[in-house]
Motif scaffolding. Structure first.
Motif, short mmCIF file in Angstrom:
data_model
loop_
_atom_site.label_atom_id
_atom_site.label_comp_id
_atom_site.label_asym_id
_atom_site.label_seq_id
_atom_site.Cartn_x
_atom_site.Cartn_y
_atom_site.Cartn_z
N TRP A 253 60.27 46.81 19.72
CA TRP A 253 59.71 45.52 20.12
C TRP A 253 60.74 44.68 20.88
O TRP A 253 60.46 44.08 21.92
CB TRP A 253 59.22 44.77 18.87
CG TRP A 253 58.70 43.39 19.13
CD1 TRP A 253 59.35 42.22 18.91
CD2 TRP A 253 57.41 43.04 19.65
NE1 TRP A 253 58.56 41.15 19.27
CE2 TRP A 253 57.37 41.63 19.72
CE3 TRP A 253 56.30 43.78 20.07
CZ2 TRP A 253 56.25 40.95 20.19
CZ3 TRP A 253 55.19 43.09 20.53
CH2 TRP A 253 55.18 41.69 20.58
N CYS B 126 54.27 45.29 10.85
CA CYS B 126 54.92 44.20 11.57
C CYS B 126 53.92 43.13 11.93
O CYS B 126 52.72 43.37 12.06
CB CYS B 126 55.64 44.72 12.80
SG CYS B 126 54.63 45.66 13.89
N ASN B 127 54.44 41.91 12.03
CA ASN B 127 53.65 40.73 12.33
C ASN B 127 54.14 40.21 13.67
O ASN B 127 55.27 39.73 13.78
CB ASN B 127 53.87 39.67 11.25
CG ASN B 127 53.58 40.22 9.87
OD1 ASN B 127 52.45 40.22 9.41
ND2 ASN B 127 54.61 40.71 9.19
N LEU B 128 53.30 40.34 14.69
CA LEU B 128 53.78 40.09 16.05
C LEU B 128 53.13 38.87 16.68
O LEU B 128 51.95 38.59 16.47
CB LEU B 128 53.44 41.30 16.93
CG LEU B 128 53.86 42.68 16.44
CD1 LEU B 128 53.33 43.76 17.38
CD2 LEU B 128 55.38 42.75 16.33
N ASN B 129 53.94 38.19 17.49
CA ASN B 129 53.39 37.18 18.38
C ASN B 129 53.60 37.70 19.80
O ASN B 129 54.67 37.50 20.38
CB ASN B 129 54.08 35.82 18.20
CG ASN B 129 53.47 34.77 19.11
OD1 ASN B 129 52.92 35.09 20.17
ND2 ASN B 129 53.56 33.51 18.72
N SER C 191 58.94 37.44 15.95
CA SER C 191 58.00 38.29 15.22
C SER C 191 58.70 38.74 13.93
O SER C 191 59.92 38.67 13.84
CB SER C 191 57.58 39.48 16.07
OG SER C 191 56.78 39.00 17.15
N ARG D 253 53.95 33.90 9.06
CA ARG D 253 52.90 34.44 9.93
C ARG D 253 52.20 33.30 10.67
O ARG D 253 51.94 33.38 11.86
CB ARG D 253 51.89 35.23 9.10
CG ARG D 253 52.43 36.54 8.58
CD ARG D 253 51.38 37.24 7.72
NE ARG D 253 51.93 38.43 7.08
CZ ARG D 253 51.33 39.07 6.08
NH1 ARG D 253 50.17 38.64 5.60
NH2 ARG D 253 51.87 40.14 5.55
N GLN E 111 52.12 34.64 14.37
CA GLN E 111 52.20 36.11 14.46
C GLN E 111 50.78 36.64 14.26
O GLN E 111 50.39 37.05 13.17
CB GLN E 111 53.16 36.63 13.38
CG GLN E 111 54.60 36.16 13.62
CD GLN E 111 55.47 36.19 12.38
OE1 GLN E 111 54.97 36.35 11.26
NE2 GLN E 111 56.77 36.01 12.54
#
Ligand code: IPM
Ligand code: MN
Length: 384
Positions: free
Chosen positions: A338, A294-297, A305, A104, A109
Motif C-alpha cells: 500500500w 486492512c482498513n484503507l482510505n 490507513s 476507522r 478508512q
C-alpha cells in the motif's frame, strides 16, 4: 532517496505486542537490506495498560498524534491475558475495542479488505479438495451501515426498556465501496492473467468473464438498504462489462462459503455482514493465524490507513511466546505494498515479505512453532 515513510506502531494488548515485534524484526531486515526510507514510532496506546494508568484507552488527542503518519500498524486490542491471571486489568469489549472503531471512522478508512486465499501449507478445514482453489477478496464497507453507533436506551434498567440501534446506508458510501470492488476485480483478473492463472465466471446472459463481484444483502427482509445496494450495484456494473456480477443473500452466502467457496472472487458486503463473513472466510483460508486485514482510505492520502490482522488479542495464549505471527506478517506485507504508492521501493519489499511468509507456510505448514522461531525462519528468507 524517497521522502521517509513513517509508520505508527500500536501493538495493543495480549498477543498484539508479540506478533508486532515479529513484524518490526522483518521490517528492520528489509530496511537494512534495501536501504528503505522507512521509520516507525511505537505507541503505548491504545491498550489496557494505558487505561489502567490513565483511566482512558488513549490520550484525547490520539487521532491528531497519529494523523501525520503514513500508516498505522496495529497488533490487537482487548483482554490482555493471560486468562489464568484472575487479577489482570479487564475492561468491557466496547471500551477496549472502541479505539479501533474510532480510527476507522476518524481517518475515514472506508474500505476493509480481507483476502481469503488458501495458500499451500495452511490448514485446510474443508474436506473437499477444491478448497485448494479458494481465492477470494472480501471487501467490507467500513464507514457506516450497522456500525454508525446511533441509537440509545430508553427507560434503561426497567422492564419497559427500549433499545434502538440504527443502521445508516448512504448512496455515497454504497457507490464508492461497490466501485472499489469492481476495480479490485479487474486488478485481480489482470494479475491472474499475468501469472497464467485465469479464472472464469459466467454472467447471467451467458458471457464468460475473468473476474466477478458478488454483492451481499439481506434484501428479502431488509428492503430499504437492500434495494439501494441492488440498484447502485446494477448502475456501477455498467462501467465494468468485463466483470461478471452476482448477488447473494447473506444467509445463502454463508452456506455457499462452506459449500463452494472456490466459486467466489470479489465479495462486497456491508459493515456487519462483512464482519461476520470474514471470520468464516478466514477459517476457509487456514484460520485466524494466517488471515490479514486492512482498513484503507483510498481517497485521501493525508489520512493514514490502518493495518491489523483479523485475529484478536488471544488472551488464552498471551505471554507464552507461541502466537503465530503469520497473519500479522501478511498484513505487514500488504501495508508495504500500500505504501508503495508513495515510495515504489516499498511495493517490492511488500512482495518480498509476502513471498517469504508464504514460502515458510508452504514448508512448515501447521507445525507447532513458537513466535520467534517463525519470525527467524522468515527473516532468514529475507536476508541477505
Ligand atoms: C473486526 C472486529 C471488530 C469489528 C470488533 C473488535 C469491534 O471483529 O475487526 O472484525 O467488529 O469490526
Ligand atoms: Mn470481526
Amino acid at each position: 532517496m524517497a521522502q521517509t515513510t513513517r509508520i505508527a506502531v500500536t501493538p495493543g494488548d495480549g498477543i498484539g505486542p508479540e506478533v508486532v515485534s515479529a513484524a518490526i524484526h522483518c521490517l528492520e531486515t528489509l530496511r537494512t537490506k534495501h536501504q528503505l526510507a522507512l521509520e516507525w514510532t511505537r505507541f503505548p496506546w491504545p491498550s489496557h495498560a494505558w487505561h489502567e494508568e490513565h483511566a482512558e484507552s488513549w490520550p484525547a488527542d490520539a487521532l491528531a498524534q497519529l494523523k501525520p503518519y503514513d500508516a498505522i500498524l496495529l497488533g490487537a486490542l482487548g483482554d490482555p491475558g493471560p486468562i489464568n491471571d484472575p487479577k489482570r486489568y479487564l475492561l468491557s469489549d466496547s471500551v477496549s475495542l472502541s479505539p479501533l472503531l474510532e480510527m476507522r471512522k476518524g481517518f475515514d478508512q472506508w474500505v476493509c479488505e480481507r483476502p481469503a486465499r488458501l495458500l499451500p501449507g495452511a490448514r485446510q478445514y474443508l474436506k473437499d479438495d477444491r478448497a485448494k482453489d479458494i481465492d477470494m477478496l472480501v471487501i467490507r464497507e467500513n464507514s457506516e451501515g450497522e456500525y454508525v453507533s446511533q441509537g440509545g436506551r430508553l427507560r434503561q434498567g426497567t422492564t419497559d426498556e427500549v433499545a434502538t440501534q440504527m443502521e445508516v446506508f448512504t448512496h455515497h458510501a454504497t457507490e464508492r465501496i461497490i466501485r472499489y470492488g469492481f476495480e479490485q476485480a479487474r486488478k485481480r483478473a489482470s494479475e491472474r492473467a499475468e501469472h497464467g492463472r485465469v479464472r472464469t465466471f459466467k454472467t447471467l446472459d451467458g458471457r464468460t468473464c475473468e473476474s466477478q463481484v458478488c454483492v451481499i444483502t439481506k434484501r428479502n427482509a431488509l428492503k430499504h438498504w437492500g434495494d439501494l445496494y441492488t440498484e447502485v450495484f446494477e448502475e456501477v456494473s455498467k462501467d465494468y462489462p468485463d466483470v461478471a456480477t452476482h448477488h447473494e443473500l447473506v444467509d445463502a452466502a454463508c452456506m455457499k462459503f462452506v459449500q463452494c467457496p472456490w466459486a467466489f472472487d470479489v465479495v462486497v458486503a456491508s459493515n456487519l455482514q462483512g464482519d461476520i463473513l470474514t471470520d468464516l472466510a478466514a477459517v476457509l483460508s487456514g484460520g485466524m493465524g494466517v488471515a490479514p486485514s486492512c482498513n484503507l482510505n483510498p481517497t485521501n492520502p493525508d489520512m493514514p490507513s490502518m493495518f491489523e490482522p483479523t485475529h484478536g488479542s488471544a488472551p488464552d495464549i498471551a505471554g507464552k511466546g507461541i502466537a503465530d505471527p503469520t497473519a500479522m506478517l501478511f498484513t505487514t506485507a500488504r501495508m508495504l505494498e500500500w505504501l508503495g504508492q508513495k515510495d515504489p521501493k516499498l511495493t517490492a519489499a511488500g512482495k518480498e515479505l509476502f513471498d517469504a511468509v508464504a514460502a515458510d507456510l508452504a514448508e512448515k505448514g501447521t507445525e507447532q512453532r513458537d513466535t520467534q522461531e517463525i519470525r527467524d525462519a522468515i527473516c532468514k528468507r529475507l536476508t541477505p
